[in-house]
Design a protein around this motif. Sequence first.
Motif, PDB file in Angstrom:
ATOM      1  N   UNK A  14      50.065  45.935  43.131  1.00 27.70           N
ATOM      2  CA  UNK A  14      49.032  45.317  42.309  1.00 27.70           C
ATOM      3  C   UNK A  14      48.905  46.048  40.977  1.00 27.70           C
ATOM      4  N   UNK A  15      49.041  47.368  40.985  1.00 25.87           N
ATOM      5  CA  UNK A  15      49.022  48.154  39.753  1.00 25.87           C
ATOM      6  C   UNK A  15      50.122  47.674  38.805  1.00 25.87           C
ATOM      7  N   UNK A  16      51.312  47.486  39.341  1.00 23.25           N
ATOM      8  CA  UNK A  16      52.441  47.035  38.519  1.00 23.25           C
ATOM      9  C   UNK A  16      52.181  45.641  37.938  1.00 23.25           C
ATOM     10  N   UNK A  17      51.642  44.771  38.772  1.00 20.80           N
ATOM     11  CA  UNK A  17      51.370  43.410  38.318  1.00 20.80           C
ATOM     12  C   UNK A  17      50.284  43.404  37.239  1.00 20.80           C
ATOM     13  N   UNK A  18      49.227  44.184  37.455  1.00 27.12           N
ATOM     14  CA  UNK A  18      48.147  44.255  36.481  1.00 27.12           C
ATOM     15  C   UNK A  18      48.634  44.859  35.171  1.00 27.12           C
ATOM     16  N   UNK A  19      49.447  45.904  35.301  1.00 24.29           N
ATOM     17  CA  UNK A  19      50.007  46.552  34.112  1.00 24.29           C
ATOM     18  C   UNK A  19      50.900  45.574  33.334  1.00 24.29           C
ATOM     19  N   UNK A  20      51.657  44.807  34.103  1.00 20.36           N
ATOM     20  CA  UNK A  20      52.557  43.837  33.477  1.00 20.36           C
ATOM     21  C   UNK A  20      51.766  42.768  32.723  1.00 20.36           C
ATOM     22  N   UNK A  24      33.660  38.611  42.382  1.00 20.70           N
ATOM     23  CA  UNK A  24      34.789  37.718  42.110  1.00 20.70           C
ATOM     24  C   UNK A  24      36.028  38.504  41.687  1.00 20.70           C
ATOM     25  N   UNK A  25      35.822  39.665  41.095  1.00 19.88           N
ATOM     26  CA  UNK A  25      36.960  40.527  40.748  1.00 19.88           C
ATOM     27  C   UNK A  25      37.660  40.996  42.017  1.00 19.88           C
ATOM     28  N   UNK A  26      36.869  41.330  43.016  1.00 19.75           N
ATOM     29  CA  UNK A  26      37.426  41.750  44.319  1.00 19.75           C
ATOM     30  C   UNK A  26      38.200  40.603  44.965  1.00 19.75           C
ATOM     31  N   UNK A  27      37.658  39.383  44.860  1.00 24.17           N
ATOM     32  CA  UNK A  27      38.364  38.221  45.410  1.00 24.17           C
ATOM     33  C   UNK A  27      39.656  37.966  44.630  1.00 24.17           C
ATOM     34  N   UNK A  28      39.612  38.249  43.351  1.00 24.29           N
ATOM     35  CA  UNK A  28      40.809  38.089  42.516  1.00 24.29           C
ATOM     36  C   UNK A  28      41.917  39.030  42.974  1.00 24.29           C
ATOM     37  N   UNK A  29      41.547  40.275  43.271  1.00 24.33           N
ATOM     38  CA  UNK A  29      42.541  41.244  43.762  1.00 24.33           C
ATOM     39  C   UNK A  29      43.125  40.767  45.083  1.00 24.33           C
ATOM     40  N   UNK A  89      41.942  33.796  36.503  1.00 22.98           N
ATOM     41  CA  UNK A  89      43.340  33.473  36.236  1.00 22.98           C
ATOM     42  C   UNK A  89      43.994  34.658  35.546  1.00 22.98           C
ATOM     43  N   UNK A  90      45.315  34.636  35.431  1.00 25.20           N
ATOM     44  CA  UNK A  90      46.025  35.728  34.752  1.00 25.20           C
ATOM     45  C   UNK A  90      45.519  35.885  33.320  1.00 25.20           C
ATOM     46  N   UNK A  91      45.320  34.755  32.638  1.00 27.34           N
ATOM     47  CA  UNK A  91      44.831  34.807  31.253  1.00 27.34           C
ATOM     48  C   UNK A  91      43.436  35.412  31.192  1.00 27.34           C
ATOM     49  N   UNK A  92      42.574  35.025  32.150  1.00 28.35           N
ATOM     50  CA  UNK A  92      41.207  35.555  32.183  1.00 28.35           C
ATOM     51  C   UNK A  92      41.196  37.050  32.487  1.00 28.35           C
ATOM     52  N   UNK A 152      43.410  39.247  31.629  1.00 30.47           N
ATOM     53  CA  UNK A 152      43.776  39.944  30.392  1.00 30.47           C
ATOM     54  C   UNK A 152      42.615  39.912  29.404  1.00 30.47           C
ATOM     55  N   UNK A 153      42.001  38.755  29.216  1.00 25.32           N
ATOM     56  CA  UNK A 153      40.877  38.636  28.278  1.00 25.32           C
ATOM     57  C   UNK A 153      39.716  39.539  28.703  1.00 25.32           C
ATOM     58  N   UNK A 154      39.427  39.504  29.977  1.00 24.57           N
ATOM     59  CA  UNK A 154      38.282  40.267  30.488  1.00 24.57           C
ATOM     60  C   UNK A 154      38.532  41.768  30.358  1.00 24.57           C
ATOM     61  N   UNK A 155      39.694  42.229  30.803  1.00 21.60           N
ATOM     62  CA  UNK A 155      40.014  43.662  30.744  1.00 21.60           C
ATOM     63  C   UNK A 155      39.961  44.174  29.301  1.00 21.60           C
ATOM     64  N   UNK A 156      40.546  43.424  28.401  1.00 19.06           N
ATOM     65  CA  UNK A 156      40.585  43.853  26.997  1.00 19.06           C
ATOM     66  C   UNK A 156      39.199  43.856  26.344  1.00 19.06           C
ATOM     67  N   UNK A 157      38.268  43.097  26.915  1.00 19.48           N
ATOM     68  CA  UNK A 157      36.914  43.047  26.368  1.00 19.48           C
ATOM     69  C   UNK A 157      36.036  44.178  26.898  1.00 19.48           C
ATOM     70  N   UNK A 158      36.511  44.888  27.916  1.00 26.45           N
ATOM     71  CA  UNK A 158      35.721  45.954  28.531  1.00 26.45           C
ATOM     72  C   UNK A 158      35.773  47.219  27.690  1.00 26.45           C
ATOM     73  N   UNK A 159      34.602  47.855  27.562  1.00 27.01           N
ATOM     74  CA  UNK A 159      34.526  49.118  26.844  1.00 27.01           C
ATOM     75  C   UNK A 159      34.622  50.299  27.798  1.00 27.01           C
TER      76      UNK A 159
END
Length: 409
Positions: A387-393, A337-342, A215-218, A220-227
């Motif tokens: 997709x870059x714009x949406x992800x950035x947003x 699943x990340x690929x399916x998300x895209x 989901x959109x919330x996931x 954001x949570x997942x990306x921010x948790x990545x090192x």
Amino acid sequence: MGKNKSEKFNFTMSRLNALEPGPKRKYVFDSKQPGLRVSVTKTGVKSFQFQAWSKTLGKPLTRTLGRIETMSIAEARKQAAALLAEINQGTDIERKKQDEKRQRQLEPTVKEFAVEYIEKYAKINKKSWKEDQRILNVNILPVIGSLKMSEVKRRDLIAVIDNVADRGSLVMANRTHALLSKMFNYAMERDVIELSPVYGMKKRTSEKPRERILSDTEIVEFWNALGSSPGEMILKMILATGQRPGEVRLAEWTEIQIQNALWTIPSDKTKNNLTHVVPLNEMAIEIIKQMKLKSDGSRYVFPGKSKQKPLTNTSPIHRMQKIILKLGWTEKATPHDLRRTVRTNLAKLGINKIVAERLLNHKEQGISATYDRHDYLQEKTAALSKWNNRLKQLLTGKEGKVIKIREAV
């Protein structure tokens, strides 16, 4: 020692190891066991051999026994004594060996045919042949490896599948079933067996296609948790570009053109064996630039511990599971699943289905696969920019910028 071509002495490993090669192959003979000798090639390879005169055939008969580093003197003497007894009984040991080899080829064991399957089929036709080898070694050969292919019954294969299923690995049981089916069908093609014992066997469980998307919330949570480790940057790259985890993992710097914002995946790395050009959006380029600062001379964009090798295929999976556990998600997710998300978000953004499928390099079916040779590069670029714009947003609340590329690759 070593100059006399017919030297004879009581074999000991110290004396054999001291033998030095000459300009031609030479032999030394064992004074204890008639017929036993050691051959020393001019390159220094030393092998136990047996040779004795056959009164029945009126000629010497020879048999190579093995390298001195892998066979003991006691074993070599034991085999030589047995061969001498056979010759004295009138046996043609050379013909017998040829017949045995032919018999093995005509009626190989499962273990012997598995080698043929891997070398002559899997390595040629499957990029995932190493997984086939692993399944053979772990699930199949320990159970039925010693049986002749022609002797294997369906009950034997059920035992193989039961062993895997009893571990709770129903999906792996299906994978093992599929490999058995492929290998025994290949044996039929090679005229090794008449009928496949796998025929009629059902899979242990029905596998539904995965439907998991973040989901959109996931996201954001997942990306921010990545090192910033290679294993986690790979996950960012998958989410930024929608490309296959394996193809991202094996990306090399020679495939990347930062100036043109292009990544060209060669055909020998893609699932459909077609060269795939991926336009790089803003977030992908930022990931690549960060990895370039850490490359340390590695040929791979996402190097493993040795730097000269890519990360293992399990590394991104393990990193993702650790992050999900840390986030406390109740539903699991995989790199794919990340690929399916895209792909799902591309549809939400109104991207044409053909363009989205080309971007993910899915294999086309039907007449369009034959006649549509358009590269869709500009369309793919526009799609990934959206997709870059949406992800950035999602991540910052701000729009990302569109990356323009040159026409020429």
